[in-house]
Design a protein around this motif. Structure first.
Motif, PDB file in Angstrom:
ATOM      1  N   ARG A 181      -3.541  -4.464  -6.813  1.00 48.10           N
ATOM      2  CA  ARG A 181      -4.294  -4.627  -7.525  1.00 48.10           C
ATOM      3  C   ARG A 181      -3.440  -3.501  -8.360  1.00 48.10           C
ATOM      4  O   ARG A 181      -3.613  -3.419  -9.222  1.00 48.10           O
ATOM      5  N   ARG A 182      -3.737  -2.815  -7.595  1.00 50.92           N
ATOM      6  CA  ARG A 182      -3.220  -0.868  -7.888  1.00 50.92           C
ATOM      7  C   ARG A 182      -1.521  -1.168  -8.251  1.00 50.92           C
ATOM      8  O   ARG A 182      -0.983  -0.223  -9.336  1.00 50.92           O
ATOM      9  N   GLU A 215      -7.154   4.732 -13.313  1.00 49.04           N
ATOM     10  CA  GLU A 215      -7.569   5.654 -12.274  1.00 49.04           C
ATOM     11  C   GLU A 215      -7.165   5.040 -11.233  1.00 49.04           C
ATOM     12  O   GLU A 215      -6.873   5.451  -9.745  1.00 49.04           O
ATOM     13  N   PHE A 216      -5.600   4.372 -11.014  1.00 48.52           N
ATOM     14  CA  PHE A 216      -4.072   4.151 -10.397  1.00 48.52           C
ATOM     15  C   PHE A 216      -3.103   5.559 -10.521  1.00 48.52           C
ATOM     16  O   PHE A 216      -2.062   5.285  -9.644  1.00 48.52           O
ATOM     17  N   ARG A 244      -5.478  -6.277   1.896  1.00 43.98           N
ATOM     18  CA  ARG A 244      -5.031  -5.855   1.209  1.00 43.98           C
ATOM     19  C   ARG A 244      -4.949  -5.333  -0.596  1.00 43.98           C
ATOM     20  O   ARG A 244      -4.319  -4.685  -1.241  1.00 43.98           O
ATOM     21  N   ARG A 245      -5.525  -6.482  -0.364  1.00 47.62           N
ATOM     22  CA  ARG A 245      -5.850  -7.050  -2.305  1.00 47.62           C
ATOM     23  C   ARG A 245      -6.311  -5.853  -3.096  1.00 47.62           C
ATOM     24  O   ARG A 245      -5.632  -6.112  -4.435  1.00 47.62           O
ATOM     25  N   ARG A 246      -6.890  -5.046  -2.932  1.00 42.73           N
ATOM     26  CA  ARG A 246      -6.911  -3.841  -3.519  1.00 42.73           C
ATOM     27  C   ARG A 246      -5.294  -2.722  -4.063  1.00 42.73           C
ATOM     28  O   ARG A 246      -5.453  -2.547  -5.110  1.00 42.73           O
ATOM     29  N   HIS A 293      -4.133   2.050 -17.043  1.00 40.58           N
ATOM     30  CA  HIS A 293      -5.198   1.907 -15.717  1.00 40.58           C
ATOM     31  C   HIS A 293      -5.312   3.618 -15.310  1.00 40.58           C
ATOM     32  O   HIS A 293      -4.399   3.811 -14.162  1.00 40.58           O
ATOM     33  N   ASN A 336       1.058  -1.230   0.199  1.00 41.73           N
ATOM     34  CA  ASN A 336       0.042  -0.171   0.073  1.00 41.73           C
ATOM     35  C   ASN A 336       1.014   1.417   0.182  1.00 41.73           C
ATOM     36  O   ASN A 336       0.349   1.747   0.292  1.00 41.73           O
TER      37      ASN A 336
END
Length: 461
Positions: free
Chosen positions: A436-437, A458-459, A431-433, A456, A373
């Motif tokens: 993915r990010r 959105e990231f 923290r799977r999101r 991507h 993260n």
């Protein structure tokens, strides 16, 4: 500006720290164990400052990630040399997997024959490599995170976030580091498979070295970022015009690299001798004390960066070092072994070293789950350190028979590996999101490197 504070005076002071070692090498003088440790250690300190300044100056002309990758390779070059020496001795002595399997563990440990000593050297190559990797995370990542938060009160480091609660202050990392973390994650997953082959072979070389080549290919095609505001020596050299600026960078890299490469091995060897003279087992010295010495340039460089409120660059350097050790270092051991053996061969290791690789991979897996993260809190840093240091201390006490436990040292390693893996998996699930990010950002970096548009968006923020 006073003469003593002038950037060139600072460079001269760092060079002065290396003069003693240059003189010792040039004259071939035998200084003795303790003086050698002092003189070579001071030279490593001076060279580390020069290396840090060279990397910071280089950011004017090349992508920061690439400059830091070069810094990381130079800083850990001595670790490569030490491991390569053991791998070479193993190959030269004919330590094949079949030959070593026919020898007893006690015969190999005692080095009763030339073949037994070669098999022992093969185990030492793995032990030194795993020790270096675990030190880099257990002391490097954890220690620098705590140091960064502590220094933030004076440096005003914007990367440090103050939070309420016990030990919840955290260091926030730049999302540009997603590429390094993703490639380290891929290398870590592969490392879990290495012991299953009974040795380090050509497949490991192709996969791990291949990962590093692809990583370098991506970052070298990155844009040269708007440079952070540098001060002192890097700022001074960045004002120089072409071609003098890159020549200075190359000079700093070359000189510091030579100093580090030549001084760290005697520094580490001297510490080994001091330890052995005080009854510390050889295997423990090779796995922990020698790598700690060889990792010192990297840690000094990062401390320099953190003191300049450049913790993001510091963590970039640490993660880049871990990546090249976890790919190039492991991957090239079988190449060195085969060259010494005279034909293709597999670098063997025993079941204890298989457990060492598993716990090292598991520690990396857990640490990456912490960083996924893009931040690391003081609490998380202390968890990494406590898990690392407790395992080292308990294993040392077991080896010295100072404590009695229902498990032996090999089983202890597997137990810790299981703890790391379970906790790491739980963090990745939670923290799977973020995972993915991270992968999305790394994929976009790869697409950009080959001239395609990122997908991507959105990231991006």
């Amino acid at each position: 500006m006073s003469r003593l504070s002038h950037p060139l005076a600072q460079v001269a002071a760092a060079l002065a720290l290396t003069v003693g070692w240059v003189g010792a090498v040039a004259t071939g003088a035998n200084l003795g164990t303790v003086p050698t440790v002092v003189v070579s250690g001071v030279a490593v300190l001076g060279a580390s400052f020069l290396l840090a300044w060279g990397a910071e100056t280089a950011e004017k002309d090349v992508p920061r990630a690439f400059a830091i990758a070069v810094l990381a390779v130079l800083a850990v070059a001595p670790e490569y040399a030490v491991d390569a020496l053991y791998a070479w001795n193993a190959g030269a002595g004919g330590a094949t997997t079949a030959a070593c399997a026919d020898l007893s563990a006690s015969a190999i440990e005692a080095g009763q024959t030339e073949l037994a000593r070669a098999c022992h050297d093969a185990n030492l190559a793995v032990a030194n490599m795993t020790g270096a990797n675990r030190i880099l995370i257990g002391i490097g990542w954890a220690g620098i995170a705590v140091f960064t938060v502590w220094r933030a009160a004076k440096t005003g480091d914007s990367a440090v976030t103050n939070r309420g609660g016990f030990l919840r202050d955290a260091v926030t990392l730049d999302r540009d580091i997603a590429t390094e973390i993703t490639f380290l994650f891929l290398a870590t997953v592969w490392a879990f498979l290495v012991p299953l082959g009974g040795g380090i072979d050509i497949i490991d070389t192709l996969v791990l070295v291949g990962l590093y080549v692809v990583y370098i290919g991506i970052i070298i095609r990155g844009d040269v970022e708007a440079s952070e505001e540098h001060v002192g020596v890097p700022h001074y050299f960045q004002q120089w015009s072409l071609p003098w600026r890159p020549l200075v960078v190359l000079g700093l890299f070359a000189y510091s690299g030579v100093m580090i490469f030549t001084a760290v091995e005697p520094f580490a060897h001297g510490l080994e001798e001091i330890g052995l003279q005080n009854g510390i087992p050889e295997f423990f010295m090779i796995q922990w004390i020698a790598p700690l010495a060889s990792e010192s340039p990297e840690l000094i460089v990062v401390v320099v960066l953190v003191n300049k409120a450049r913790s993001t660059a510091g963590f970039n350097a640490l993660i880049s070092s871990k990546l090249n050790q976890w790919t190039l270092l492991i991957g090239t051991l079988s190449v060195v072994f085969s060259l010494a053996y005279g034909q293709y061969g597999v670098l063997p290791f025993d079941s204890k070293q298989a457990a060492e690789i598993w716990i090292t991979a598991a520690q990396s897996y857990f640490a990456l789950a912490v960083l996924v993260n893009f931040e690391i809190s003081v609490r998380e840093a202390l968890a990494i350190f406590v898990l690392f240091i407790s395992q080292v201390i308990i294993e040392f006490l077991l080896i010295r028979e100072a404590i009695a436990l229902p498990v032996d040292s090999e089983q202890l390693l597997l137990l810790y590996a299981a703890v790391y893996t379970v906790v790491g998996t739980a963090l990745f699930v939670a923290r799977r999101r973020a995972l993915r990010r991270m992968i999305g950002l790394a994929a976009d970096a790869g697409r950009t490197a080959i001239g395609r548009d990122p997908v991507h968006q959105e990231f991006a923020d």
